[in-house]
Design a protein around this motif. Structure first.
Motif, PDB file in Angstrom:
ATOM      1  N   ASP A 191      17.329  20.627  96.551  1.00 48.29           N
ATOM      2  CA  ASP A 191      16.885  19.863  97.206  1.00 48.29           C
ATOM      3  C   ASP A 191      16.587  20.736  98.185  1.00 48.29           C
ATOM      4  OD1 ASP A 191      16.426  17.491  98.027  1.00 48.29           O
ATOM      5  OD2 ASP A 191      18.059  16.228  97.349  1.00 48.29           O
ATOM      6  N   PRO A 192      15.376  20.501  98.988  1.00 48.61           N
ATOM      7  CA  PRO A 192      15.302  21.161  99.971  1.00 48.61           C
ATOM      8  C   PRO A 192      15.327  19.542 101.363  1.00 48.61           C
ATOM      9  CG  PRO A 192      13.082  20.032  99.218  1.00 48.61           C
ATOM     10  CD  PRO A 192      14.022  20.475  98.062  1.00 48.61           C
ATOM     11  N   PHE A 193      15.957  18.582 100.449  1.00 47.43           N
ATOM     12  CA  PHE A 193      16.408  17.446 101.471  1.00 47.43           C
ATOM     13  C   PHE A 193      17.752  17.226 101.292  1.00 47.43           C
ATOM     14  CE2 PHE A 193      11.761  17.141 100.706  1.00 47.43           C
ATOM     15  CZ  PHE A 193      11.486  17.145 102.048  1.00 47.43           C
ATOM     16  N   ALA A 194      18.853  17.881 100.310  1.00 41.07           N
ATOM     17  CA  ALA A 194      19.989  17.815 100.360  1.00 41.07           C
ATOM     18  C   ALA A 194      21.023  17.443 101.755  1.00 41.07           C
ATOM     19  CB  ALA A 194      20.373  18.517  99.518  1.00 41.07           C
ATOM     20  N   GLN A 195      20.804  18.352 103.004  1.00 41.39           N
ATOM     21  CA  GLN A 195      21.225  18.705 103.958  1.00 41.39           C
ATOM     22  C   GLN A 195      20.724  18.268 105.050  1.00 41.39           C
ATOM     23  OE1 GLN A 195      24.677  19.498 103.507  1.00 41.39           O
ATOM     24  NE2 GLN A 195      23.802  20.157 101.245  1.00 41.39           N
ATOM     25  N   GLY A 196      20.878  16.753 105.193  1.00 37.96           N
ATOM     26  CA  GLY A 196      20.060  16.053 105.932  1.00 37.96           C
ATOM     27  C   GLY A 196      20.233  14.513 105.872  1.00 37.96           C
ATOM     28  N   GLN A 197      19.577  13.646 106.810  1.00 39.40           N
ATOM     29  CA  GLN A 197      18.981  12.235 106.203  1.00 39.40           C
ATOM     30  C   GLN A 197      17.683  12.444 107.519  1.00 39.40           C
ATOM     31  OE1 GLN A 197      20.832   9.001 108.930  1.00 39.40           O
ATOM     32  NE2 GLN A 197      20.769  11.582 110.339  1.00 39.40           N
ATOM     33  N   TRP A 198      16.835  11.166 106.552  1.00 38.07           N
ATOM     34  CA  TRP A 198      15.621  10.884 106.856  1.00 38.07           C
ATOM     35  C   TRP A 198      15.227   9.345 107.836  1.00 38.07           C
ATOM     36  CZ3 TRP A 198      10.554  12.775 105.866  1.00 38.07           C
ATOM     37  CH2 TRP A 198      11.740  14.011 104.494  1.00 38.07           C
ATOM     38  N   ILE A 199      15.294  10.266 108.744  1.00 40.43           N
ATOM     39  CA  ILE A 199      14.866   8.637 110.157  1.00 40.43           C
ATOM     40  C   ILE A 199      14.044   7.707 109.882  1.00 40.43           C
ATOM     41  CG2 ILE A 199      14.546   7.924 112.400  1.00 40.43           C
ATOM     42  CD1 ILE A 199      18.073   9.307 111.192  1.00 40.43           C
ATOM     43  N   ASP A 200      13.551   6.421 110.113  1.00 49.28           N
ATOM     44  CA  ASP A 200      12.787   6.071 109.542  1.00 49.28           C
ATOM     45  C   ASP A 200      12.113   5.445 111.120  1.00 49.28           C
ATOM     46  OD1 ASP A 200      10.859   3.937 109.061  1.00 49.28           O
ATOM     47  OD2 ASP A 200      11.564   2.929 107.756  1.00 49.28           O
ATOM     48  N   LEU A 201      10.666   6.345 111.471  1.00 47.91           N
ATOM     49  CA  LEU A 201      10.215   5.822 112.645  1.00 47.91           C
ATOM     50  C   LEU A 201       9.375   4.636 113.080  1.00 47.91           C
ATOM     51  CD1 LEU A 201       9.850   9.285 113.464  1.00 47.91           C
ATOM     52  CD2 LEU A 201      11.554   8.286 114.374  1.00 47.91           C
ATOM     53  N   THR A 202       8.875   3.433 111.899  1.00 48.29           N
ATOM     54  CA  THR A 202       8.128   2.722 111.623  1.00 48.29           C
ATOM     55  C   THR A 202       8.582   1.491 112.353  1.00 48.29           C
ATOM     56  OG1 THR A 202       7.094   4.105 109.956  1.00 48.29           O
ATOM     57  CG2 THR A 202       6.610   1.852 110.140  1.00 48.29           C
ATOM     58  N   TYR A 203       7.999   0.183 112.815  1.00 48.59           N
ATOM     59  CA  TYR A 203       8.360  -0.884 112.663  1.00 48.59           C
ATOM     60  C   TYR A 203       7.820  -1.383 111.765  1.00 48.59           C
ATOM     61  CZ  TYR A 203       9.700   0.163 117.778  1.00 48.59           C
ATOM     62  OH  TYR A 203      10.158   0.166 118.773  1.00 48.59           O
ATOM     63  N   ASN A 204       9.072  -3.029 111.305  1.00 49.02           N
ATOM     64  CA  ASN A 204       8.399  -4.176 110.730  1.00 49.02           C
ATOM     65  C   ASN A 204       6.674  -4.531 110.888  1.00 49.02           C
ATOM     66  OD1 ASN A 204      10.335  -3.579 108.584  1.00 49.02           O
ATOM     67  ND2 ASN A 204      11.374  -5.216 109.072  1.00 49.02           N
ATOM     68  N   PHE A 205       6.088  -4.970 109.688  1.00 43.11           N
ATOM     69  CA  PHE A 205       4.849  -5.453 109.623  1.00 43.11           C
ATOM     70  C   PHE A 205       5.113  -6.749 109.639  1.00 43.11           C
ATOM     71  CE2 PHE A 205       2.494  -1.686 110.304  1.00 43.11           C
ATOM     72  CZ  PHE A 205       1.819  -1.410 111.083  1.00 43.11           C
ATOM     73  N   ASP A 206       5.394  -7.840 110.435  1.00 43.70           N
ATOM     74  CA  ASP A 206       5.867  -8.808 110.462  1.00 43.70           C
ATOM     75  C   ASP A 206       5.078  -9.885 111.622  1.00 43.70           C
ATOM     76  OD1 ASP A 206       7.438  -8.317 112.343  1.00 43.70           O
ATOM     77  OD2 ASP A 206       8.867  -8.721 110.564  1.00 43.70           O
ATOM     78  N   GLU A 207       5.379 -11.168 111.356  1.00 40.16           N
ATOM     79  CA  GLU A 207       4.840 -12.533 112.464  1.00 40.16           C
ATOM     80  C   GLU A 207       5.171 -11.619 114.061  1.00 40.16           C
ATOM     81  OE1 GLU A 207       9.129 -13.371 111.131  1.00 40.16           O
ATOM     82  OE2 GLU A 207       7.664 -13.070 110.643  1.00 40.16           O
ATOM     83  N   GLN A 208       6.425 -10.475 114.187  1.00 43.16           N
ATOM     84  CA  GLN A 208       6.495 -10.177 115.271  1.00 43.16           C
ATOM     85  C   GLN A 208       6.044  -9.087 115.956  1.00 43.16           C
ATOM     86  OE1 GLN A 208      10.307 -11.145 116.648  1.00 43.16           O
ATOM     87  NE2 GLN A 208      11.081 -11.306 114.397  1.00 43.16           N
ATOM     88  N   THR A 209       5.514  -8.478 115.269  1.00 42.37           N
ATOM     89  CA  THR A 209       4.364  -7.144 115.438  1.00 42.37           C
ATOM     90  C   THR A 209       3.411  -7.682 116.491  1.00 42.37           C
ATOM     91  OG1 THR A 209       3.791  -6.367 112.436  1.00 42.37           O
ATOM     92  CG2 THR A 209       2.850  -5.465 114.461  1.00 42.37           C
ATOM     93  N   ILE A 210       3.324  -6.271 117.356  1.00 44.41           N
ATOM     94  CA  ILE A 210       3.288  -6.458 118.182  1.00 44.41           C
ATOM     95  C   ILE A 210       1.039  -6.061 118.242  1.00 44.41           C
ATOM     96  CG2 ILE A 210       2.602  -5.916 120.610  1.00 44.41           C
ATOM     97  CD1 ILE A 210       5.920  -5.881 120.883  1.00 44.41           C
TER      98      ILE A 210
END
Length: 272
Positions: A32-51
């Motif tokens: 598993d090439p992603f076993a040693q590490g972590q994913w970081i989400d760089l995305t804001y939610n889309f909702d009523e507060q989205t700019i």
């Protein structure tokens, strides 16, 4: 019938090969090439507060159905409406460069790759109209080496900490054409955009503000310069403070809108 020794050798060899071929084969060990590490989400939610840009329509999510059906099972479905350019999104080159790539034409290898993070947050937080200049990029290189060829360049202004407060994040919470003149947030100096296209070779660029040009721009020159070279831009990128200066791997996949000048973006980074 008498068989000579010479005739027995091929028969024995064939039998041995047959037995060897019948032995259970060990499957190659899966890595598993992603076993040693972590994913970081760089995305804001889309909702009523989205700019969104002051002249754009915001995100709306309408309920088609939500609940138990007459047949006894749960079901939910929604429909949404939004402008291309708002929230965490991608600007396609055609946004400011006629004849350049639209959303579906951007090659996948421009949207994936190793990233470098240039942190100008100390200067940018002290000056809402800060222009990220050639000197900032060269100072980074003096410490970390030349920006690698085909890197994804991410500019951290520190303004992500203000999301979703529109006044702190972009200078105003007003809407309409008159509100555009009240926008204040950092962006890339056009001279730096020219330097990146002529002296360096980057795949894409992104930052944690609403636009690659600063809030007071009226000509959007950095957009024009970058997009003439088919360099797409990621805007309103979240959580840049969680990334190392070098070494993260970014995957930035936008909605594939045919002919689109931009669209919602799900961008993530893998960090070891």
């Amino acid at each position: 019938m008498h068989l000579s020794t010479n005739s027995l050798l091929p028969i024995g060899l064939m039998a041995g090969l047959c037995l060897l071929g019948c032995q259970p084969q060990t499957a190659p060990e899966e890595v598993d090439p992603f076993a040693q590490g972590q994913w970081i989400d760089l995305t804001y939610n889309f909702d009523e507060q989205t700019i969104y840009w002051p002249t754009a329509n915001g995100f709306v999510l309408d309920t088609v159905f939500e609940g138990e059906t007459e047949n006894g099972y749960y079901y939910s479905a929604f429909q949404y409406c939004a402008a291309e350019h708002g929230g965490t999104h991608l600007d396609a080159p055609v946004h400011f460069a006629e004849g350049k790539q639209s959303m579906e034409q951007i090659p996948l290898d421009r949207l994936t790759g190793t990233a470098v993070v240039v942190d100008v947050s100390e200067k940018a937080l002290a000056d809402k109209d800060y222009l990220i200049g050639v000197a900032d990029l060269q100072n980074w290189e003096n410490e970390h080496g030349t920006i690698p060829e085909d890197a994804i360049l991410l500019l951290r202004t520190g303004y992500g900490k203000f999301w979703p407060n529109k006044v702190d994040y972009m200078g105003t919470d007003e809407v309409g054409p008159e509100a555009v003149a009240k926008l204040h947030f950092p962006g890339l100096d056009p001279e730096a955009a020219t330097w990146l296209t002529s002296e360096r070779k980057i795949k894409a660029i992104g930052l944690d503000t609403p636009s690659i040009d600063y809030g007071q721009s009226v000509l959007f020159e950095s957009h024009q310069i970058l997009f003439q070279s088919n360099i797409p831009a990621f805007e309103n990128v979240a959580n840049l403070e969680a990334l190392p200066v070098m070494g993260s791997y970014v995957v930035a996949l936008p909605m594939k809108i045919k002919g689109g000048s931009g669209g919602p973006l799900r961008i993530v980074a893998f960090v070891q």
